[in-house]
Design an enzyme around this catalytic site. Structure first.
Site, short mmCIF file in Angstrom:
data_model
loop_
_atom_site.label_atom_id
_atom_site.label_comp_id
_atom_site.label_asym_id
_atom_site.label_seq_id
_atom_site.Cartn_x
_atom_site.Cartn_y
_atom_site.Cartn_z
N ARG A 1 0.87 -1.19 0.00
CA ARG A 1 0.00 0.00 0.00
C ARG A 1 0.90 1.23 0.00
NH1 ARG A 1 -4.63 0.47 -1.71
NH2 ARG A 1 -5.43 -1.23 -0.41
N GLN B 1 -8.81 -7.82 -8.42
CA GLN B 1 -8.55 -6.41 -8.76
C GLN B 1 -7.05 -6.16 -8.98
OE1 GLN B 1 -10.66 -3.23 -7.89
NE2 GLN B 1 -9.26 -2.06 -6.63
N ARG C 1 1.45 -7.43 -9.05
CA ARG C 1 1.78 -6.82 -7.74
C ARG C 1 1.77 -7.86 -6.63
NH1 ARG C 1 -3.37 -3.25 -5.50
NH2 ARG C 1 -4.95 -4.86 -5.68
N HIS D 1 0.91 2.29 -10.56
CA HIS D 1 -0.04 2.81 -9.56
C HIS D 1 0.72 3.68 -8.55
CE1 HIS D 1 -3.23 3.04 -6.69
NE2 HIS D 1 -3.97 2.12 -7.27
N ASP E 1 -11.88 9.51 -7.67
CA ASP E 1 -11.37 8.32 -8.35
C ASP E 1 -11.76 8.43 -9.83
OD1 ASP E 1 -10.54 5.79 -9.05
OD2 ASP E 1 -11.76 4.73 -7.57
N GLU F 1 -1.63 7.93 -11.65
CA GLU F 1 -1.26 6.60 -12.16
C GLU F 1 -1.26 6.62 -13.69
OE1 GLU F 1 -4.25 4.06 -10.34
OE2 GLU F 1 -4.35 5.42 -8.65
O1 LIG Z 1 -7.08 -1.15 -2.96
P1 LIG Z 1 -6.41 -1.37 -4.29
O2 LIG Z 1 -6.83 -2.67 -4.94
O3 LIG Z 1 -4.92 -1.25 -4.20
O4 LIG Z 1 -6.92 -0.22 -5.25
C1 LIG Z 1 -6.69 1.10 -4.95
C2 LIG Z 1 -7.30 2.02 -5.99
O5 LIG Z 1 -6.67 1.82 -7.21
C3 LIG Z 1 -7.05 2.73 -8.28
O6 LIG Z 1 -6.63 4.02 -7.99
C4 LIG Z 1 -8.54 2.69 -8.53
O7 LIG Z 1 -8.94 3.72 -9.41
C5 LIG Z 1 -9.31 2.79 -7.23
O8 LIG Z 1 -10.69 2.53 -7.49
C6 LIG Z 1 -8.80 1.82 -6.19
O9 LIG Z 1 -9.52 1.97 -4.99
#
Ligand SMILES: O=P(O)(O)OC[C@H]1O[C@H](O)[C@H](O)[C@@H](O)[C@@H]1O
Length: 296
Positions: free
Chosen positions: A57, A81, A86, A159, A203, A264
């Site tokens: 993070r 996601q 990563r 990111h 966002d 990003e």
């Molecule tokens: O919590 P993560 O999976 O690391 O994602 C963190 C963030 O990533 C990007 O910035 C997306 O646009 C967000 O929608 C998301 O919350």
């Protein structure tokens, strides 16, 4: 020594200034600290896991082969996601230049997280090159389709969590006129504001932002970060603000959202597609520049 390798990370130090260094975790090939003349440039949560139990993070996690959640593709839709890069341990390939210190990391299906590779059984090779200049940090990616028969479809994104002094004094420039998808409103529109400012969770996925637009993070009128992109047309801007930060166990301190903004650089609005044997390259360059309003 300008390049130091341990079991878990690689540290590059600039030969002309020992206070300019970058730390890269082999897990995710995640840059988690970049110090420029003694000043940290990236935000890292104090609760970030650096032990390979979870994506980091903060810093610069690498997003591949999918940004967010894919709903349509037979295989990409099975991945969590932001994909698998990563949450995989990359191989350190070594140093490719002494000055500026430059190193490479590699990832392919034989090394990547096995559970996730089962869900996305593709043949590919990734090479990340990290170059530490006296005034810049360049992250360059090469993606190759190593299959002899299947096309490779993917997103890519750096990111990047940039460190700032106070989100309410921060603006992001040069996105004016770009079409965006607002993930909060779940709608698309063209940004007509001269700059992006932050007052609540934000966002946004800005699409096809011209390559010559430098994205700048401005603190009380002074540019503190400049982001140059090559082959990365989309720009995501994100700040989780109060409630979203509370919901992330690895986001600490909870007031940390005030000191970070994600800018990003990626290719996320559409999927890239490589035919067997083809490769694609892109980079993000972080540095300091004069204030440069290109669009108002
Ligand atoms: O919590 P993560 O999976 O690391 O994602 C963190 C963030 O990533 C990007 O910035 C997306 O646009 C967000 O929608 C998301 O919350």
């Amino acid at each position: 020594m300008s390049v130091e390798e341990t079991d878990t990370e690689v540290i590059l130090t600039h030969p002309e200034n020992s206070k300019t260094f970058v730390k890269i975790l082999k897990y995710g090939a995640t840059v988690y600290s970049w110090s420029l003349e003694g000043q940290e440039q990236l935000w890292l949560s104090s609760a970030a896991k650096l032990d390979g139990s979870k994506p980091v993070r903060g810093g610069i996690p690498l997003v591949f082969p999918v940004f967010g959640k894919n709903e349509d593709d037979e295989f990409l839709s099975k991945l969590p996601q932001h994909g698998l890069a990563r949450n995989s341990t990359w191989e350190f390939l070594g140093q490719v230049s002494a000055n500026p210190p430059t190193v490479q990391f590699g990832l392919g299906p034989e090394l990547a997280n096995p559970e996730l590779t089962k869900l996305w059984p593709m043949d590919y090779s990734l090479i990340l090159t990290v170059e530490l200049g006296s005034g810049h940090l360049k992250t360059h990616i090469e993606v190759s389709n190593t299959s002899s028969s299947q096309p490779l479809k993917f997103n890519w994104l750096f990111h990047t969590y940039l460190k700032i002094a106070d989100i309410e004094d921060t603006l992001v420039s040069n996105l004016t006129g770009a079409k965006l998808y607002d993930q909060m409103l779940q709608e698309s529109y063209v940004d007509r504001q001269p700059v992006v400012s932050f007052h609540e969770e934000l966002d946004r996925i800005y699409q096809r932002v011209q390559e010559d637009r430098l994205i700048q993070v401005i603190d009380k009128g002074h540019p503190i970060h400049t982001v140059k992109r090559h082959n990365l047309p989309d720009v995501v801007t994100w700040n989780p603000w109060v409630e979203k930060s509370k919901g992330m166990a690895d986001f600490e301190p909870k007031s940390g959202f005030k000191e970070m903004v994600c800018v990003e650089s990626g290719h996320v609005h559409s999927l890239l597609e490589l035919q067997p044997g083809q490769s694609w390259t892109a980079y993000q360059l972080l540095y300091k520049d004069e204030l440069n309003y290109q669009v108002l």
